[in-house]
Write an enzyme that holds these catalytic residues in place. Structure first.
Site, PDB file in Angstrom:
ATOM      1  N   GLU A   1     -78.830  61.280  70.365  1.00 48.10           N
ATOM      2  CA  GLU A   1     -79.886  60.701  71.203  1.00 48.10           C
ATOM      3  C   GLU A   1     -81.253  61.087  70.643  1.00 48.10           C
ATOM      4  OE1 GLU A   1     -79.257  61.866  75.257  1.00 48.10           O
ATOM      5  OE2 GLU A   1     -77.377  60.763  75.441  1.00 48.10           O
TER       6      GLU A   1
ATOM      7  N   ARG B   1     -71.674  64.043  78.882  1.00 47.07           N
ATOM      8  CA  ARG B   1     -72.242  64.421  77.595  1.00 47.07           C
ATOM      9  C   ARG B   1     -71.763  63.430  76.537  1.00 47.07           C
ATOM     10  NH1 ARG B   1     -74.812  67.099  80.508  1.00 47.07           N
ATOM     11  NH2 ARG B   1     -75.275  69.343  80.433  1.00 47.07           N
TER      12      ARG B   1
ATOM     13  N   HIS C   1     -79.660  57.614  79.157  1.00 46.20           N
ATOM     14  CA  HIS C   1     -79.552  58.969  79.702  1.00 46.20           C
ATOM     15  C   HIS C   1     -80.397  59.113  80.974  1.00 46.20           C
ATOM     16  CE1 HIS C   1     -78.448  63.296  78.397  1.00 46.20           C
ATOM     17  NE2 HIS C   1     -78.471  63.200  79.715  1.00 46.20           N
TER      18      HIS C   1
END
Length: 529
Positions: free
Chosen positions: A261, A232, A279
């Site tokens: 993000e 994370r 990601h």
């Protein structure tokens, strides 16, 4: 009879669509286009999304028939779970769909960082042959530190063992014997930081882990260390990491997740020693297929009125009406137990006593386990994976039922034995016609408090003046006490103060209270979502 309408707002795997079969009317829309999504929601009984569709209060207001929102993935950042719960809409996800993909991407970033794969690739495609500049390091005989040995962390450990590395891990919620079975040595966070050549993060994002790897920690690592984060964003302080790499205190990094993000501009992008990806931890065809099939099965269960193990809010299904109110209670007791214990028990008993014990209460065991591991592991915890998490950690779990409950109509207890033989327990009940949730016992002390977002417990020797001292210290730091109870085993014996407060008590204040009142322990509990 009209078939239930399943609205698919983003791409779903063919396998997922096949699971839905002919039992539903499947409609498609562009979830990222609000002008198309909102009208389409009017007749939807179920909504399947990925990450681009925002399921907020506005969307829910347009969905009068909606019974379930399914996120074909792990995270739920784009779904307002609280608003869905208030609207009576179940929210489900696919909590185990990406664990293999995330583990493999972790290994990919470790290797890419060690061997300068991305840098060499970029240089060669730019017409530069720079063998000496991009000399790397081997993994063989290196120390890999894993922060968090949940299911993803364990998969990473399994995949790294053939490389001849020494595996150490920081995970206060795992038994050393279980880690040893996996070929991993448990260590403190400080030891991992000091000893590891590679550090990979697999922890949940919480107030305790945000900024866990910050400037202070990055001054204790080897200058040859490489840091990997596929967990994370925010657990590794990006600004501190940039400075550490720039100053030569960290050799390199592989970063897949960011505090904010999407992230397309970061100081980290300037550094040749840092490999970054957008990601991609869950971005494999296999993970997407698993996610699609898992949520499709959950949608079928939800629309059939059956129990949905992967539901994260409203638990549906064939659960006795008398048992259903106990689900959030058992889950909250599990979270309190974890905060009190600060480690995983070697043995857990989930006790259900009273009238409801005549029903099938196995779901209360699952709810308690879900609560126990919610603040422990990186992945989303559900009724499906909670027992697996206990098994992975070598925890023996037993459900105990009895119709006898002398003090309360029904009571649920989470009781555990820790590695050093200590016992920790917390009990709760639902009181009165409004089924008000109450904690009625902690570690053998009887009390009666409503569990709010912020709780605190201090164990000490009973003597005059303690209540005033605690109140003064909290007041000095602007922490308002909502309620306080004192329980003791006998006059002048052992005592426990239980507090509900309006805001979180800083750790430094907890330590100050423990010191000034001579407490055996001080524990805070954060029950915010």
């Amino acid at each position: 009879m009209n078939k239930p309408v399943v609205l698919v707002a983003e791409e779903l795997s063919e396998a997922g669509l096949a699971v839905l079969g002919a039992d539903f009317e499947v409609r498609h829309t562009d979830g990222a286009d609000r002008s198309k999504l909102l009208p389409a929601l009017a007749e939807a009984d179920a909504l399947i999304v990925r990450s681009a569709t925002q399921v907020d209060s506005e969307a829910l207001a347009h969905a009068g028939r909606l019974r379930v929102v399914a996120r074909a993935g792990v995270g739920l950042d784009n779904v307002d779970v609280e608003a869905a719960t208030k609207a009576g809409v179940m929210v489900v996800n696919a909590p185990t769909s990406n664990i293999t993909s995330a583990a493999e991407h972790t290994v990919a970033l470790i290797l890419a960082s060690a061997r300068n794969v991305a840098q060499g690739h970029g240089a060669l495609k730019a017409g530069e042959w720079k063998r000496s500049k991009y000399t790397g390091v081997e993994l063989d005989e290196k120390v890999v530190g894993i922060l968090g040995l949940g299911r993803i962390g364990q998969l990473v450990a399994q995949r790294l063992q053939p490389f001849g590395v020494e595996l150490i891990a920081y995970d206060p919620f795992l038994q050393p014997a279980r880690a040893a079975q996996m070929g991993v040595r448990l260590a403190s966070l400080e030891e991992v930081l000091e000893q590891a050549d590679f550090i990979t993060v697999h922890l949940p994002k919480s107030k305790e882990t945000i900024g866990l790897i910050g400037d202070k920690e990055l001054h204790t690592v080897k200058p040859s260390v490489r840091i990997i984060n596929v967990a994370r964003g925010g657990i590794v302080d990006e600004a501190a990491l940039y400075t550490a790499v720039k100053e030569g205190r960290v050799a390199g990094a592989g970063i897949d997740v960011f505090a904010k993000e999407p992230c397309t501009d970061s100081p980290l992008f300037e550094l040749d020693q840092v490999v970054v990806t957008p990601h991609l931890g869950a971005s494999t065809h296999e993970a997407q297929e698993k996610a699609g099939t898992q949520v499709a099965r959950s949608v079928k269960l939800a629309l059939a009125g059956e129990f949905v193990p992967d539901a994260v809010n409203v638990q549906g299904g064939v659960v006795a009406e008398d048992v259903k109110p106990g689900l959030p209670l058992a889950e909250k007791l599990g979270r309190v137990f974890t905060a009190l214990a600060r480690e995983t028990a070697t043995k857990l008993d989930i006790e259900v006593r009273g009238e409801i014990a005549s029903q099938d209460v196995r779901v209360l065991e699952l709810a308690a386990l879900k609560g126990i591991f919610t603040d422990v592991v990186e992945e989303t915890v559900t009724y499906v994976n909670a027992p697996l998490l206990a098994k992975d950690r070598g925890v023996s779990v037993e459900l105990v039922t009895s119709s006898e409950s002398p003090d309360w109509r029904n009571v649920v207890t989470v009781r555990g034995v820790l590695a050093d033989g200590r016992n920790v327990s917390v009990s709760g009940t639902l009181s009165g016609p409004r089924q008000i949730m109450k904690i009625v016992e902690v570690n053998g002390y009887t009390m009666e408090i409503v569990p709010t977002e912020h709780l605190a417990f201090f164990a000490y020797s009973d003597r005059p003046g303690i209540v005033g001292m605690v109140g003064r210290l909290l007041g000095d730091h602007s922490v308002n006490i909502a309620s306080m109870q004192v329980a003791r085993d006998e006059k002048g014996g052992r005592a426990l103060i239980a507090l509900t407060v309006d805001s979180a008590i800083p750790d430094v204040v907890v330590d100050q209270i423990v010191t000034e009142i001579g407490a055996d322990s001080g524990r805070t509990v954060d029950l915010t979502d």
